[in-house]
Every structure is written in C-alpha cells, then in structure tokens.
Design an enzyme around this catalytic site. Structure first.
Site, PDB file in Angstrom:
ATOM      1  CB  SER A 177      22.001 116.363  17.799  1.00  0.00           C
ATOM      2  OG  SER A 177      22.051 116.176  19.197  1.00  0.00           O
TER       3      SER A 177
ATOM      4  CE  LYS B 277      23.620 120.409  17.092  1.00  0.00           C
ATOM      5  NZ  LYS B 277      24.774 121.271  17.232  1.00  0.00           N
TER       6      LYS B 277
ATOM      7  CD  GLU C 244      30.811 119.565  11.441  1.00  0.00           C
ATOM      8  OE1 GLU C 244      30.562 120.545  12.144  1.00  0.00           O
ATOM      9  OE2 GLU C 244      30.309 118.448  11.647  1.00  0.00           O
TER      10      GLU C 244
ATOM     11  CD  GLN D  22      57.671  96.661   3.870  1.00  0.00           C
ATOM     12  OE1 GLN D  22      58.225  95.842   3.149  1.00  0.00           O
ATOM     13  NE2 GLN D  22      57.367  96.384   5.134  1.00  0.00           N
TER      14      GLN D  22
ATOM     15  CB  SER E 103      54.755  95.207   3.063  1.00  0.00           C
ATOM     16  OG  SER E 103      55.422  94.414   2.093  1.00  0.00           O
TER      17      SER E 103
ATOM     18  CG  ASN F  74      24.975 118.423  13.750  1.00  0.00           C
ATOM     19  OD1 ASN F  74      24.582 119.564  14.015  1.00  0.00           O
ATOM     20  ND2 ASN F  74      24.930 117.421  14.606  1.00  0.00           N
TER      21      ASN F  74
ATOM     22  CE  LYS G 193      55.226  99.060  -1.389  1.00  0.00           C
ATOM     23  NZ  LYS G 193      56.361  99.570  -0.581  1.00  0.00           N
TER      24      LYS G 193
ATOM     25  CB  THR H  70      38.227 140.541   2.896  1.00  0.00           C
ATOM     26  OG1 THR H  70      37.749 141.784   3.388  1.00  0.00           O
ATOM     27  CG2 THR H  70      38.121 140.506   1.377  1.00  0.00           C
ATOM     28  CG  HIS H  71      39.931 140.907   7.089  1.00  0.00           C
ATOM     29  ND1 HIS H  71      41.240 140.758   7.509  1.00  0.00           N
ATOM     30  CD2 HIS H  71      39.979 141.720   6.009  1.00  0.00           C
ATOM     31  CE1 HIS H  71      42.032 141.460   6.715  1.00  0.00           C
ATOM     32  NE2 HIS H  71      41.296 142.047   5.786  1.00  0.00           N
TER      33      HIS H  71
ATOM     34  CE1 TYR I 189      62.895  99.205  -0.870  1.00  0.00           C
ATOM     35  CE2 TYR I 189      64.222  97.748   0.502  1.00  0.00           C
ATOM     36  CZ  TYR I 189      62.990  98.271   0.142  1.00  0.00           C
ATOM     37  OH  TYR I 189      61.856  97.864   0.803  1.00  0.00           O
TER      38      TYR I 189
HETATM   39  N1  ARG Z   1      58.063  94.958   0.467  1.00  0.00           N
HETATM   40  C1  ARG Z   1      59.211  95.712   0.042  1.00  0.00           C
HETATM   41  C2  ARG Z   1      58.836  97.178  -0.088  1.00  0.00           C
HETATM   42  O1  ARG Z   1      57.693  97.457  -0.187  1.00  0.00           O
HETATM   43  C3  ARG Z   1      59.699  95.219  -1.272  1.00  0.00           C
HETATM   44  C4  ARG Z   1      61.123  95.475  -1.536  1.00  0.00           C
HETATM   45  C5  ARG Z   1      61.949  94.601  -0.666  1.00  0.00           C
HETATM   46  N2  ARG Z   1      63.323  94.692  -0.936  1.00  0.00           N
HETATM   47  C6  ARG Z   1      64.274  94.297  -0.100  1.00  0.00           C
HETATM   48  N3  ARG Z   1      65.492  94.447  -0.446  1.00  0.00           N
HETATM   49  N4  ARG Z   1      63.979  93.777   1.059  1.00  0.00           N
HETATM   50  O2  ARG Z   1      59.675  98.056  -0.108  1.00  0.00           O
END
Ligand code: ARG
Length: 457
Positions: free
Chosen positions: A277, A283, A290, A322, A22, A285, A325, A155-156, A317
């Site tokens: 364009s 044009k 958008e 993961q 990651s 735009n 993120k 409205t509408h 967990y």
């Molecule tokens: N890279 C992992 C995450 O973002 C960190 C936690 C990893 N934990 C584990 N037990 N493998 O979730």
C-alpha cells in the site's frame, strides 16, 4: 487504395474510415490470411485461373511476407489499409505486380475472414489447452505436497467439515478438466473450412473444397455457403468456454484471497504476486488474485456483447460481424493470462499448516461425526442430528470443542455415547472416514493425485 474504387467517385470520410477500418486489431490474422491465400492460389491452379508458375511466384512472395509479418507483426498497423485482407493484397501487388491482382478471383473477404478466424481459433484452442494443463500440473504438484495439510472446509462460508489443502487443489483440477474438454468439443465443431463459399452463394469456380480444406488442415469443408460466411458459433463457443473457465478462476482467486486474509491466515502469498500500500506500510495485498477475479467481468461482457451483436442479424455477412474480433481477442488473451497468473500464484504459496489445523479443530467441524457415531449405535440419523445440535449448543455455552466435553456431559444428550466416541471426534478420523470415491480420505486423495498425473501426461 480501397478494394472497391470503381463504383465510387468520392473518398471515404476520415471519420467513417476510422470506424470502419479493422486493421488495428485484425492484423493479428496476418499469418492466417497468408496461409489461406497460399491454399487459395493452389486451388486457382486446379481451375486454370493461375498457371503453376504463377502460383509458385505468388506462394514465394507470400512466404517472404510471412517472414516479414513474423519478424514484426505490429509493423502492419502503420499502414492505411482498411483491414488485413486489403493489406495483404496490396503488399502482394507491390511484390509481384499485376499477378497479385489475380489472387482474389472467385474468393470474397467474407469467406476469407471466416476462414482466417477459424484458423486462428484452432491455434488458440491448442495454446489454451496447454495453459489449462499447465495450471492443472501445478495444482497437482501443490496437492501432492499438501496431502496432510488439514484445513476447514466451508459451506455458506461457515466451517463445515475438515478437508485437506490437497483436496481443495484437486477440486480446481476437475473444473479445469471440464474447461479443457469443452475446448475439445468446440474444436470439433469449428474444424470445418468456409473457404470456397464466396461472398454468400458459393464460388463460381469448380474448386474441390474437400482438397482445399485438407490443405488448410481442416477436417472437412462447410456444407452451406450462406451459413459458412455468417456463422460465428465458434466465436460464441470459445467466449462461452472462456467465460465459464474465468468463473472457475475467479472462484479460485476468491478462495485464496480469503485464505490469505488476516482473519483466516491459512496461506501466505509470495512477494512476487502481491503489492504494498502507498499509505499503510503493513499491507501486502493479493493483487494478482484480485485481478483474476476482476477480469472475469470483461470476459463475461465479451460473451454477452457477441451474443447481442449476432442476435437478429439477417443472413448472410453483415459488417456488424467485424465486431467479433476485439472481444474474442481480448477474452482469450485475458483467459490465457489468468491461467498463467493462477499457476504463478500457486508456485510461491506458503500453506500455514499449523494455523490451518487449528482452524479445522474449531467450529465444530466434527459434529457430523458424532451424529454418524450415534447412527452406528442404532439411532435414526434425524434424531442423531437433533441431539448433536443440542450437544453443540452446550459446547458453545461452555466455550469448548465437542471432544473437550467430559463424557458425563455428552451422556446427558444420549446414553448411547461412551468412551469410544473420542477417537471418532479426532480430526484424522473425520478425514479417514470419507473413503468413498471422491472423498477427502488420504488414500482417496492419493489415488486422485495418481489418476490426475496419469491423465495429464
Ligand atoms: N474486415 C472485415 C471483417 O472483419 C472483413 C470482411 C469484409 N467484408 C465485407 N463484405 N465488407 O469482417
């Protein structure tokens, strides 16, 4: 080197490593990982795992790493480390040798990543809050300059009643105020520290988690270790905050795209936020708008994606988490970019006052006024509504505005109508009448501008 070598005899398959690693996205948690590591090293002194001197060496090395990370955060991704936590541990060992290997005592990447992500979220909340307030400020400034720019309200998507461009701006100020307050609510719930929850069952060292939470600037520590490492409600809440606010920004964009269209021609956007364009030379735009409207989609997707990722996950967990993120980073970046872009669009906008007024005068936007006039003369509203409907039909037939019908024609619909109707049908009167709080009357709009300005300082 992986963190778990002892139990394994084979190296990870490259394709698995590709999927599993990651670092390419969680490098963004580097500063937070360093901060939480410094706090953890201090906690380890209190339980006699580290001496004061060892802690100071670690803290100093972590400080050097912080400076390196801040100078060039993207350099981190060139490493082969699995994630930001293993990257930092390895870097620390490179700097201070075996002492670096003590830092992970009593800690797990599970409570570590939960803590880092919350620290990152807290920082984002404050940046996003500024982004919202800035857009509100630009909206209020625009409103101030356009208190007498009358335009049709819809409205509408049918012309309904006249409003002002200022009143339109202030509607978005309100939406953004709710977005900001949702962020503050989210912050209250996320401001609890998971550090010291270990892998899932709590840390085996008698650490004062209140003190540890305080060192990291959290209001308090979390209450249940299983929940601490598996809770991603703050991710869901922030994504949901982003999703709702992006819906607001998308509606803002759509309104302006329509106002900017050849058909409405109420505004002209600046060259700085439009494109031409490749084929049609005439044009210009509204690409910035958008894109704001379009990017709303990916933010809704991130929220749904995270909901589905968490749905049905057993405690505590799981590696599925993961996945929290990339969607979060992308959604919050997108939200921030769009807040800034919306402010930039407003900054150079030209409101075509005459054209707006002309449009407000068409479309029978004063029909409600005539009905209210009849009500004032004693007619029940439902009856007045019907009669005015007939009068509008007649005006359409004659191709005229209501106020252009001669008195004799109007009186065919009700003898209650007399000469005093004409000032009532004027555009300004339509605005002035709506003087209850929140209405479009000039003094109400001026009061709303003043109140908003006070709220924003
Ligand atoms: N890279 C992992 C995450 O973002 C960190 C936690 C990893 N934990 C584990 N037990 N493998 O979730």
């Amino acid at each position: 080197m992986a963190l778990w070598g002892g139990r394994f005899t084979q190296a990870a398959d490259q394709r698995f490593k590709q999927l599993n690693d990651s670092l390419r996205f969680d490098y963004r948690l580097a500063e937070q990982d360093i901060m939480s590591s410094v706090a953890w090293s201090k906690a380890l002194v209190t339980v006699k795992v580290l001496t004061e001197a060892e802690q100071q060496r670690l803290e100093q090395a972590l400080g050097v790493l912080m400076a390196e990370v801040q100078a060039d955060p993207s350099a981190i991704v060139n490493s082969d480390a699995e994630d930001i936590h293993s990257w930092l541990e390895q870097k620390l060992i490179d700097k201070v040798g075996d002492l670096g290997k003590k830092l992970h005592t009593g800690r797990s990447r599970n409570d570590q990543v939960a803590t880092d992500l919350k620290l990152w979220c807290k920082q984002q909340v404050s940046q996003l809050h500024h982004g919202i307030v800035h857009l509100q400020q630009v909206l209020v400034e625009t409103a101030e300059a356009h208190q007498d720019s009358v335009m049709p309200g819809y409205t509408h998507l049918q012309r309904a009643q006249p409003v002002t461009f200022a009143h339109w701006c202030l509607a978005y100020v309100e939406m953004l105020a709710r977005d900001a307050s949702r962020l503050q609510d989210t912050l209250k719930r996320l401001d609890v520290s998971p550090l010291g929850s270990g892998a899932l069952a709590g840390t085996a060292y008698p650490i004062d988690r209140e003190q540890l939470a305080g060192w990291l600037g959290f209001a308090s520590p979390t209450s249940n270790s299983l929940d601490s490492v598996s809770d991603r409600d703050h991710v869901l809440e922030l994504l949901s905050n982003a999703a709702i606010s992006m819906v607001h920004l998308s509606r803002f964009a759509e309104d302006l795209i329509f106002f900017n269209s050849g058909e409405a021609a109420f505004v002209e956007l600046s060259d700085r936020v439009t494109s031409g364009s490749s084929l049609m030379p005439q044009k210009k735009n509204p690409d910035a708008l958008e894109l704001i409207r379009g990017k709303c989609g990916r933010v809704q997707g991130a929220l749904t994606g995270m909901m589905m990722t968490l749905k049905g996950l057993p405690l505590a967990y799981n590696k599925d988490m993961q996945e929290d993120k990339e969607g979060l980073f992308d959604a919050l970046d997108t939200w921030m970019d769009c807040l800034q872009m919306a402010a930039l669009v407003l900054d150079g906008i030209e409101v075509k006052r005459l054209r707006c007024k002309e449009a407000a005068e068409q479309g029978y936007a004063n029909a409600t006024e005539l009905a209210d006039y009849l009500v004032a003369k004693g007619m029940p509203f439902r009856e007045a509504h019907h009669i005015v409907g007939e009068a509008v039909m007649e005006a359409i037939r004659q191709g005229k505005a209501l106020e252009a019908l001669p008195l004799a024609d109007l009186q065919k619909f009700s003898m209650l109508i007399s000469d005093d109707v004409y000032p009532i049908l004027a555009l300004q009167s339509c605005l002035d009448k709506r003087a209850a709080k929140g209405g479009v009357a000039p003094q109400q709009v001026a009061a709303a501008i003043a109140a908003t300005k006070q709220r924003l300082v």
